[in-house]
Every structure is written in C-alpha cells, then in structure tokens.
Design a protein around this motif. Structure first.
Motif, PDB file in Angstrom:
ATOM      1  N   GLU A 167      -6.280   6.139  -6.101  1.00 25.46           N
ATOM      2  CA  GLU A 167      -7.572   6.797  -6.361  1.00 25.46           C
ATOM      3  C   GLU A 167      -7.534   7.514  -7.734  1.00 25.46           C
ATOM      4  OE1 GLU A 167     -10.182   6.329  -4.546  1.00 25.46           O
ATOM      5  OE2 GLU A 167      -8.984   5.205  -3.070  1.00 25.46           O
ATOM      6  N   GLY A 168      -6.404   7.570  -8.208  1.00 26.32           N
ATOM      7  CA  GLY A 168      -6.292   8.246  -9.517  1.00 26.32           C
ATOM      8  C   GLY A 168      -5.969   9.717  -9.363  1.00 26.32           C
ATOM      9  N   LEU A 169      -5.545  10.161  -8.176  1.00 29.41           N
ATOM     10  CA  LEU A 169      -5.206  11.559  -7.972  1.00 29.41           C
ATOM     11  C   LEU A 169      -3.735  11.781  -8.305  1.00 29.41           C
ATOM     12  CD1 LEU A 169      -7.116  12.248  -4.609  1.00 29.41           C
ATOM     13  CD2 LEU A 169      -7.811  12.845  -6.930  1.00 29.41           C
ATOM     14  N   ILE A 170      -3.471  12.891  -8.920  1.00 26.05           N
ATOM     15  CA  ILE A 170      -2.116  13.161  -9.385  1.00 26.05           C
ATOM     16  C   ILE A 170      -1.243  13.576  -8.223  1.00 26.05           C
ATOM     17  CG2 ILE A 170      -0.693  14.668 -10.884  1.00 26.05           C
ATOM     18  CD1 ILE A 170      -3.250  14.871 -12.677  1.00 26.05           C
ATOM     19  N   LEU A 171      -0.080  12.838  -8.113  1.00 25.60           N
ATOM     20  CA  LEU A 171       0.842  13.138  -7.024  1.00 25.60           C
ATOM     21  C   LEU A 171       2.101  13.827  -7.603  1.00 25.60           C
ATOM     22  CD1 LEU A 171       0.622   9.765  -5.025  1.00 25.60           C
ATOM     23  CD2 LEU A 171      -0.639  11.858  -4.577  1.00 25.60           C
TER      24      LEU A 171
ATOM     25  N   GLN B 168       4.979  20.204 -20.191  1.00 28.40           N
ATOM     26  CA  GLN B 168       5.148  20.578 -21.589  1.00 28.40           C
ATOM     27  C   GLN B 168       4.232  19.783 -22.526  1.00 28.40           C
ATOM     28  OE1 GLN B 168       9.185  20.074 -22.796  1.00 28.40           O
ATOM     29  NE2 GLN B 168       8.828  21.092 -24.752  1.00 28.40           N
ATOM     30  N   LEU B 169       4.115  18.502 -22.186  1.00 31.84           N
ATOM     31  CA  LEU B 169       3.336  17.623 -23.058  1.00 31.84           C
ATOM     32  C   LEU B 169       1.842  17.947 -23.040  1.00 31.84           C
ATOM     33  CD1 LEU B 169       3.610  15.186 -24.980  1.00 31.84           C
ATOM     34  CD2 LEU B 169       3.291  13.703 -23.001  1.00 31.84           C
ATOM     35  N   PHE B 170       1.378  18.235 -21.848  1.00 32.47           N
ATOM     36  CA  PHE B 170      -0.091  18.401 -21.738  1.00 32.47           C
ATOM     37  C   PHE B 170      -0.528  19.845 -21.626  1.00 32.47           C
ATOM     38  CE2 PHE B 170       0.758  14.063 -20.346  1.00 32.47           C
ATOM     39  CZ  PHE B 170      -0.088  13.349 -21.197  1.00 32.47           C
ATOM     40  N   GLY B 171       0.442  20.710 -21.359  1.00 29.80           N
ATOM     41  CA  GLY B 171       0.077  22.137 -21.304  1.00 29.80           C
ATOM     42  C   GLY B 171      -0.435  22.577 -19.923  1.00 29.80           C
ATOM     43  N   TRP B 172      -0.351  21.692 -18.924  1.00 23.28           N
ATOM     44  CA  TRP B 172      -0.783  22.041 -17.567  1.00 23.28           C
ATOM     45  C   TRP B 172       0.428  22.241 -16.677  1.00 23.28           C
ATOM     46  CZ3 TRP B 172      -5.796  22.857 -16.371  1.00 23.28           C
ATOM     47  CH2 TRP B 172      -6.779  22.326 -17.200  1.00 23.28           C
ATOM     48  N   PRO B 173       0.498  23.359 -15.935  1.00 25.00           N
ATOM     49  CA  PRO B 173       1.558  23.472 -14.908  1.00 25.00           C
ATOM     50  C   PRO B 173       1.248  22.531 -13.741  1.00 25.00           C
ATOM     51  CG  PRO B 173       0.169  25.472 -14.960  1.00 25.00           C
ATOM     52  CD  PRO B 173      -0.384  24.535 -15.988  1.00 25.00           C
ATOM     53  N   ALA B 174       2.283  22.079 -13.082  1.00 23.03           N
ATOM     54  CA  ALA B 174       2.127  21.076 -12.029  1.00 23.03           C
ATOM     55  C   ALA B 174       1.146  21.536 -10.946  1.00 23.03           C
ATOM     56  CB  ALA B 174       3.502  20.775 -11.401  1.00 23.03           C
ATOM     57  N   GLU B 175       1.259  22.771 -10.515  1.00 21.09           N
ATOM     58  CA  GLU B 175       0.406  23.245  -9.407  1.00 21.09           C
ATOM     59  C   GLU B 175      -1.077  23.177  -9.729  1.00 21.09           C
ATOM     60  OE1 GLU B 175       2.826  24.919 -10.909  1.00 21.09           O
ATOM     61  OE2 GLU B 175       2.285  26.992 -11.418  1.00 21.09           O
ATOM     62  N   ASP B 176      -1.376  23.275 -11.050  1.00 19.92           N
ATOM     63  CA  ASP B 176      -2.797  23.249 -11.421  1.00 19.92           C
ATOM     64  C   ASP B 176      -3.377  21.823 -11.418  1.00 19.92           C
ATOM     65  OD1 ASP B 176      -2.594  25.916 -11.780  1.00 19.92           O
ATOM     66  OD2 ASP B 176      -2.933  25.912 -13.994  1.00 19.92           O
TER      67      ASP B 176
ATOM     68  N   ARG C  25      -7.826  14.633 -10.357  1.00 16.64           N
ATOM     69  CA  ARG C  25      -7.958  13.300 -10.947  1.00 16.64           C
ATOM     70  C   ARG C  25      -7.290  13.284 -12.324  1.00 16.64           C
ATOM     71  NH1 ARG C  25     -11.339  10.343  -7.819  1.00 16.64           N
ATOM     72  NH2 ARG C  25     -10.961   8.524  -9.167  1.00 16.64           N
ATOM     73  N   LEU C  26      -6.500  12.241 -12.514  1.00 15.36           N
ATOM     74  CA  LEU C  26      -5.761  12.132 -13.776  1.00 15.36           C
ATOM     75  C   LEU C  26      -6.721  12.061 -14.972  1.00 15.36           C
ATOM     76  CD1 LEU C  26      -2.958  11.674 -15.232  1.00 15.36           C
ATOM     77  CD2 LEU C  26      -3.465   9.227 -15.076  1.00 15.36           C
ATOM     78  N   SER C  27      -7.832  11.281 -14.721  1.00 24.45           N
ATOM     79  CA  SER C  27      -8.772  11.078 -15.830  1.00 24.45           C
ATOM     80  C   SER C  27      -9.371  12.402 -16.301  1.00 24.45           C
ATOM     81  CB  SER C  27      -9.872  10.078 -15.433  1.00 24.45           C
ATOM     82  OG  SER C  27     -10.619  10.608 -14.350  1.00 24.45           O
TER      83      SER C  27
END
Ligand code: ADP
Length: 918
Positions: A103-107, A115-123, A128-130
């Motif tokens: 479905e495109g949901l981040i697992l 580090q690359l994207f600046g988002w912590p995993a929990e957030d 949706r990845l997109s």
C-alpha cells in the motif's frame, strides 16, 4: 616587441595547460571525477611547468605563470581536502533502508533513513512513503507504479538502480540512487528500498560534462595547431581547425597521413626517438617539448615549438601535440641579436676610446666582432696617407685571425675613387678589375673577389676606409648599414685616439724639454754663480789692490808733502832774501820744481780718490759767472806771460750750475791753462756759455792753438798721456784732463772736445742748471794779499807739531816778525797745557800728532774757557775739501795746506796780531 611576444606566449602556454587538464580528465574515464580533476590538474601543472621552463626568454610571463601555478596548487589542495571529507562520509554512510508494504505504508525506517531525510522513525512509521520522501511532482507517478505493482506483481522500478529526486523533511529535494527489492515477509509482499544520496556524484558528472564541452571547444576552436596521433603507427588521429588552416592539409588528408610526413626527411630519425620515448614512459610523466621544423603542404618549412603529451585516445596509445609557429619569433630574435651585437661593437669601440687605447687596438677590437656580423671572410681597417697616395693597414680580420698593422702599405688606388669616398660614397671593387699584383693575389687567396670600401670620415676629414668583402658582389642593405655605422664610429674613435696620442706625445716632449731646460738652466746658473763668485773675488782683489794703491798714494803724498813743505818753505824764505842773481835763479828753479811736484802729487791723489770712490764732493748751486771770473783772474798772469789774449763774454749772473765750487774751478783752471799753454804766440782764448733747453749749461773754452789730431783724441783723457807734448817743452803732468773728466763725471756733467789741427780746440763742460740759492753766498776771495809791512805789536804764537823740519820752517818764517815769540809743543797734550798756561795770541795746529788727533786738540781748546778765544790755524798736509770744511765748522779760523804758502801764513799771522784783531 620581445615583451609582447613573451606575454602572448605565456597566455598560449596557460591555455594549453588548462586544455590538457581538461583533456586528460575527459579521456581518462576514471571512476571519480575528483580523481580526474586531481590527476588532470597535476599533469596540467607539470606540463605548464615544463612549458614555462622552455620559454626562458619571457621571465615576466613565467613569473605570472608561477603565480597562476601557485593558485592552482592552492585550489587543488582545497579540492583534495573536501574530497577526503566526502570519501569518509561515504565510507561511513550505509544506505538508508526503508521498508514499505504494497500500500505504500512505511514499515521500516533505519537510522540512516532518519539521517538522510530528517524524519525520526516513529514519526513516519505507518505513514505513506509518497507523502514523506517523494516530491509532490512525482507522487502521482509513484502511486501509479505502486498500484501496478499490486496488480501485476512487477514494476519497472524493481530490482533496478534508479535515480530519483527525494524530499527531505525540510522540503529540500536531492538526487538519490534507489534500488527496490521485493521481500516476502511473513507471507506478505513487502518492498525494501535502498536509498543513497547521490548529490555529489551528480555534481561530478555535471562537471565532467562541462569539461568535455570545454575541451571540445578548446581543441576545436584553439588558434594553435593541435593534433592527436598514434604513437605506434604515427598516424594522425585527430587535428584541429588551426592545424588545418596553418599546414594547408584538409582534416581528411591529415587523418590519412603520419606525423613524419610533415617533417623534413633529415628530422625523421630524431622524431622516431622522441616518439619511442613517449611510448615507453608512464602516462603521468611522459611529455615532450622542443623546437622542430615542420613542412607545410606548400613546401615551406616553419620553425615550431612543440609540446607533446602521451595519452590514451579511443583506447589507443596516443599523444596530443600542440605546435606553435615560432618562425617569426625566431626571425625577430635573430634580428634583435644582430642589433645587440651591432650595439655591442659600437660600445666596444667606445670602451676602447675611453680606455685610451691606441688606434690599432680599437680597430682590432672592432674587427673581431664585426667580421662575423657582416658574414664576410675578410674585413680591414685602412688608414689613408693621402699625401703619399698610400693606404696603411691598421688591422685586418680574416676567418682565422686578426692581424694588427700598421706597416703594410699598398696603393691608394685599391680604395677606388677617393673623391667619391670623401663625399661619403661607398666603393664596390671587383678584384678582377685590379691590376695583377701581390695585393690582388692576396685578396683572391683569402676568398675576396669583390669588396666594398666604406669611407671613415671624422670632422669632415676622410681618414681611412673600412673594407670588407667575399665571393659575392651582393652587399645587403643591413650589412652596409652596419659597416657604415662602425666606420663612422671607428673614424671618430681613431681620430680621438690619434689626438690623444699626439697630446700625450706633446706633453712628454714638453716635459722632456722642461727637464732639459731645467738642467741647462741649472748648469748655466751654476756657471753664473761661479762667474759671480770669481768676479766677486776679482773685485775684492781689485778693491784690495785699489785700496792698497790708494793707501800707498795717500801715504806717499803725505810723506812727499812733508819734505816738500820744507823745500818750498825754505826756498820761499830764500826768495825773500836779497840774493846774488845766480842764487836767485837757483831758488826760482827749486820753487818751480817743488811746485810742479806738488801739483803732480795733488792730481795723483785726486785721481786715486776718485777711482776708489773716496773723493768727497759737496754739490751746491754754484754761480757760473763768478766762478769763471775767479778762474780767469788766476790764469791771467799766465796768459800775459804767453802773450795770449783772454776773451770772456758777458756772463749771466743768475746762472747757477749744480757742482762742487772748488772742483769746478779746478776744472776750469785746467782747461784755461791748457788753452793758454797749447796756444800759439799771439793767439786767443775765448770763454763763453750756452744754455741747452734751459736744463743744462755748456761752458766753452776755445783756443786758437795747433789743435789735436783725430787719431790722438781718444787718448786725450788717459792719465800721464801727454800726446807728445813732453817733447815740446810745455810743462805738464798729463793728469789734468783725466782728472777734469773724472771730476765733471762725478758731478753729473760731461766734458768733451772738438778740435781742428792748425785751427784750435774747443773744450766744453756741460753741467745741470739749477736755481740760485735763496741767500747769495758771500763771494770768496782769492788768496789773501800779503801786507809786507809788519805790525808793531808783540805777539805769542803756539805751534803744536811733531815734525821737526816743519817746526824749523815756522821758526824761520816767524823770524821775519821779530816781535813774535814762538812756543812749540811736539804732542797734543803738551800743546793744550802750554795754551792754558801762556794763553798765546795764535795757535798753529798740525793734525797728525803722536798722542791726540789734532781735531780733538781743537775741540778741547774750544771747550776750555781759558783757551776758547785763542784763534787756531790748522796746518795740514791733508787737503781734502770735506776735511777742511769740517775743521772750519768745528771752529778753526783758517786751514792752510802743506806745503805752506809762506806769504799766506805771514799774512794770517799778521792778521791775528794783537793790534790787528777785531
Ligand atoms: P798736461 O799736464 O800735459 O797739460 P793735460 O791732461 O792737461 O796734461 O793734457 C794732456 C795733453 O793734451 C797735453 O799734454 C796736450 O798734449 C794736450 N792738450 C791739452 N789741452 C790742449 C789744447 N787746448 N790744445 C792742444 N792740445 C792740448
């Protein structure tokens, strides 16, 4: 000009350096753009450095290039640093791994993703990845792809490396490399996406692309000819437009040719060696620079500076060549060198002049440099001897040696038309046209068939010629202009050097002459000194002899006078007696002889005094008329005796001459006596005066005698020469005229004579006229007249005298005055005592006394009150006028000279007798 060439060359080199940097980066196909850049920079730098090394002439350009190189080195270091940093980052950074479901949901969201994207995993988990990392523009495509994957189980993105844009939490986009791998997780399909930030790779690729474009631009559009060739086959692999334009071959023609085809055949071997070296050495270090000659399509050969660099081109071992045409540069460099050489020759000449070199050295120095510059086998500096019609070699330069003249001479004809040369025109002479002779042979032997003579003119004067020549009659303008310049300079220099030589020689001669003159002067001086010393010695001797003579004469005259005094005195006494006639005659003879002797003695004494300078004169204004009358009075009896008439013109009583009165009278008396003595019976003597210009007076004594013959005239004034009169019975001493002339001379006058034999003579005394004294002097009378009648009064006379004979005489004289008592003293002191004691009526005083000088006795008598009034008569043999005057001034009443005039003495005694004194 050279600077401009230098700067241009430097730019070219920099351009080539940069180009090679880029070219290397392009062709190496290395993995890392940084590595390319680094390697390329290094090679570029090395090449630039090498190139800089080659163009040694352009120092400034090189300095600038070094600065550029330093900047390049700095930026390269910075690059190296940043490259190191990113290498470390990359090494550390593992890929970001994101797991999504269909479905495109981040697992899953690993720390690298955080580090690359600046988002912590929990957030982001279950979101949706997109929405998180796909930029909005790509979201739809992503969703579509995902939907397709869900439907078909496959998608273009799976198991492939993709490059996409990703979105950071802060909204910035960046390129990522992405690989998506499907994974069966607990029976369900999930996708693992491996992502890597490729920002830097992208940038490097962009740069490379730009470089590539730049290289193409630089290679293709470069104004320098460039090509790439195969180092094994030597075939051209690529050429640029500049090469095509410059060499004349089309690109296609080039690509069919080998590089050896554009070389002159003789260079091909060297070319092969160079290429072989290029082929064997490692890529990083190999390169070649150097000068070459290239042949163009039209056959012309040009000089080029070549820079080659080994490389791989389309997989083949190749070399990139940049060729710079330096033909023009070389030509101008050669011209420049010639100019420098020309200038240097002129300086050489100047230096020689300044160093005061001899003309031959100047000529040699100039020729040594000039001959090769002119490019002729022979050059000669000739000096013209126009008067002799000859030429002299100053110096000659052949191929092997320089010969210095001078000494070699040959006819002036060999220099061509001298008048044309004088006008500054050049002469070209064909040796074949010269008459056969050693000169022509020698020229031909040294390879000279035609030569040119360039005139050497300094200060408008043709002094010589510079000749040079060889096999050809071609004398290029440049050669002529050099020769002219040098000839002009040489002419000036040689003229100056000759002048300098002449001045030096002149100075040396002068010095020599001064030395000689000094020596001569020294010798002359020495001789003069000797002569002076000798003369002085002679004078001293003569002086001494004169003094001795004079002393002798004076002593002799004194000694003679004393006895003469007795002779004359006693004879006078006898004369007064009434004697028998024969005795009277004898007494008269004694008196005559005695008086003659006395005259002689007096004259000799006077002459000796004059000669020794001891004659004392008192010059004063003397009344001429009065003096003449006195002299005439004295002479009158003599004239009467001879039957001669005396005529005297009326005298001007105001006329005075500067003279010694007594001496003038003596001279006049002498002349008058002569005029009478040497006259004829019944003759006349005339006396007259004439003024000359109101300054001088001539007193003329003219007689009518027998005259003096001209041959005797010059002996007239010689002492003791009587001109034969001694045989005529006329009395004389032969001293009168000699003495008179001396006397007139010392009085500042002249005595001369004119005479005519049988007619008579005229003697003239000339003396300076002078003004009359303010008070007329009391006229002096002649000798006092004797009163024969003796007075009555008694009288005491003291006679102070040491000579017995004189004492006897006075005793006898005073015996004629019976009332007179004579006291006598033979010493001065005794005389003084007697005078004090007896207070006589008269004192007779002799001057030569044994104890006191008579003068001192006189002084004491006058000092003593008891004796002061007693009149003193001096009786002395010393008749010197000065002496007489001195004593009269000292207080003596009268001065009588010995031998005594008895009558005169008696008259004086009578005058001072008691009844007579007043
Ligand atoms: P002296 O004693 O012989 O007269 P002077 O010196 O006076 O000597 O003269 C030299 C000589 O010159 C004389 O001896 C005489 O021969 C000659 N002399 C002088 N005066 C006359 C004169 N007036 N006429 C002719 N002869 C003269």
């Amino acid at each position: 000009m050279s600077t401009r060439v230098g700067v241009r060359t430097s730019y070219v080199i920099l351009g080539v350096g940069l180009l090679l940097t880029l070219a290397t980066a392009f062709w190496f196909e290395a993995e890392s753009a940084h590595a390319y850049a680094l390697g390329a920079s290094l090679i570029g730098l090395t090449l630039s450095g090498v190139l800089f090394g080659v163009t040694r002439a352009e120092l400034r350009a090189r300095m600038r290039a070094e600065r550029v190189a330093a900047e390049l080195r700095d930026s390269q270091e910075a690059l190296h640093e940043s490259e190191e940093r990113s290498r470390l980052t990359l090494a550390r950074a593992l890929d970001a791994i994101i797991t999504i479901d269909v479905e495109g949901l981040i697992l899953g969201w690993n720390p690298q993703a955080e580090q690359l994207f600046g988002w912590p995993a929990e957030d982001v988990l279950r979101r949706r990845l997109s929405e998180i990392i796909i930029p909005p523009a790509y979201r739809e495509a992503h969703e579509k792809g995902l939907a397709r994957l869900r439907e078909t189980g496959d998608g273009p993105a799976l198991n492939r490396r993709l490059e996409l844009s990703a979105l950071r939490r802060d909204g910035t986009e960046f390129p990522v490399e992405l690989a998506i791998t499907p994974v069966q997780l607990k029976g369900a399909m999930v996708f693992s996406a491996f992502l890597r930030d490729v920002t830097q790779q992208r940038q490097a690729q962009d740069a490379l692309r730009e470089s590539e474009a730049s290289f193409r631009l630089l290679f293709a559009g470069n104004p320098l000819a460039m090509w790439v060739y195969d180092v094994e086959t030597l075939h051209f692999l690529e050429v640029n437009a500049a090469a095509v334009a410059q060499y004349g071959y089309s690109r296609e023609e080039f690509l069919r040719m080998r590089i050896s085809d554009i070389r002159p055949p003789e260079d091909v071997d060297r070319l092969k060696d160079v290429v072989a070296a290029l082929a064997t050495v490692t890529v990083e270090t190999r390169g070649h620079t150097g000068p070459w000659r290239h042949r163009l399509k039209d056959g012309r050969v040009i000089d080029v500076d070549v820079v080659s660099h080994a490389m791989v081109f389309s997989g083949r071992r190749a070399a990139l060549v940049v060729a710079t045409d330096v033909t023009e540069l070389k030509r101008s460099e050669a011209t420049l060198a010639k100019y420098a050489e020309r200038l240097s020759i002129l300086h050489e000449i100047d230096r020689a002049v300044i160093a005061a070199a001899a003309p031959v050295e100047i000529a040699q120095a100039a020729l040594q440099r000039l001959r090769p510059l002119l490019g002729v086998p022979r050059a000669i500096v000739n000096l013209f001897d126009l008067a002799a019609g000859e030429v002299e070699w100053l110096a000659a330069a052949g191929r092997r040696r320089i010969r210095g003249g001078p000494g070699v001479r040959f006819p002036l004809k060999l220099m061509g038309d001298v008048d044309a040369l004088r006008r500054g025109e050049l002469q070209v002479i064909d040796v074949a046209s010269l008459p056969r002779g050693p000169e022509a042979e020698s020229l031909l032997a040294s390879g000279v068939h035609v030569y040119m003579v360039v005139p050497m003119i300094a200060g408008g004067e043709l002094i010589g010629g510079l000749s040079f020549g060889g096999a050809s009659a071609q004398f290029p303008p440049e050669q002529i202009s050099i020769a002219r310049e040098v000839a002009t300079q040489l002419a000036i220099a040689i003229t100056q050097a000759r002048l300098y030589e002449r001045v030096t020689r002149h100075a040396e001669e002068l010095e020599q002459r001064v030395q000689e003159r000094t020596l001569a002067l020294g010798a002359a001086n020495e001789q003069l000194q000797q002569e002076i010393a000798e003369r002085r010695r002679a004078e001293e001797k003569a002086d001494h002899a004169n003094r001795a003579k004079s002393d002798f004469l004076s002593r002799m005259s004194h000694e003679l006078r004393t006895p003469l005094n007795g002779i004359l005195g006693f004879a006078q006494l006898l004369e007064m007696e009434s004697l028998p006639v024969d005795q009277e005659e004898s007494v008269a003879q004694i008196l005559k002889a005695g008086r003659h002797l006395l005259g002689l003695i007096n004259e000799v004494l006077d002459i000796s005094r004059i000669e020794t300078g001891r004659l004392q004169l008192s010059l004063e204004p003397v009344p001429v008329g009065e003096t003449l009358r006195g002299a005439l009075d004295i002479v009158r009896p003599l004239a009467a005796q001879h039957g001669i008439a005396l005529h005297a013109g009326a005298a001007d009583e105001r006329q005075h001459v500067l003279a010694d009165r007594q001496r003038l009278q003596q001279v006049l008396l002498n002349l008058l006596a002569n005029a009478v003595k040497y006259n004829r019976t019944g003759g006349t003597v005339a006396v007259s005066c004439e003024e000359i210009l109101g300054e001088r007076l001539r007193i003329l004594v003219r007689d009518t005698g027998h005259g003096i013959s001209p041959d005797k005239l010059d002996r007239l004034f010689t002492p003791f020469d009587r001109l034969g009169a001694e045989g005529t019975g006329v009395e004389g001493t032969g001293l009168g005229l000699a003495l008179s002339k001396h006397l007139v001379d010392v009085m500042g006058g002249t005595l001369d004579v004119t005479s005519q034999v049988g007619v008579g003579s005229t003697f003239a005394v000339e003396l300076p006229l002078t003004a009359a004294p303010v008070e007329a002097l009391e006229p002096r009378g002649g000798s006092p007249t004797v009163d024969p009648a003796p007075p009555d009064a008694r009288m005491v006379v003291l006679y102070i005298e040491d000579n017995l004979s004189n004492l006897r005489l006075i005793e006898q004289v005073l015996g004629r005055r019976p009332r007179t008592t004579l006291l006598s003293a033979m010493q001065g002191r005794l005389g003084l005592d007697l005078a004090r004691e007896h207070r006589p009526d008269l004192i007779l005083l002799d001057l030569h006394l044994p104890d006191l000088p008579g003068q001192e006795v006189l002084r004491r008598l006058l000092d003593e009150p008891r004796t002061r009034e007693i009149p003193v008569l001096i009786l002395s043999a010393d008749a010197t006028p000065g002496h007489v005057e001195r004593l009269l001034a000292a207080g003596a009443r009268a001065y009588l000279t010995k031998p005594l005039d008895v009558r005169q003495l008696l008259a004086l005694v009578d005058k001072h007798a008691p009844g007579e004194r007043g």
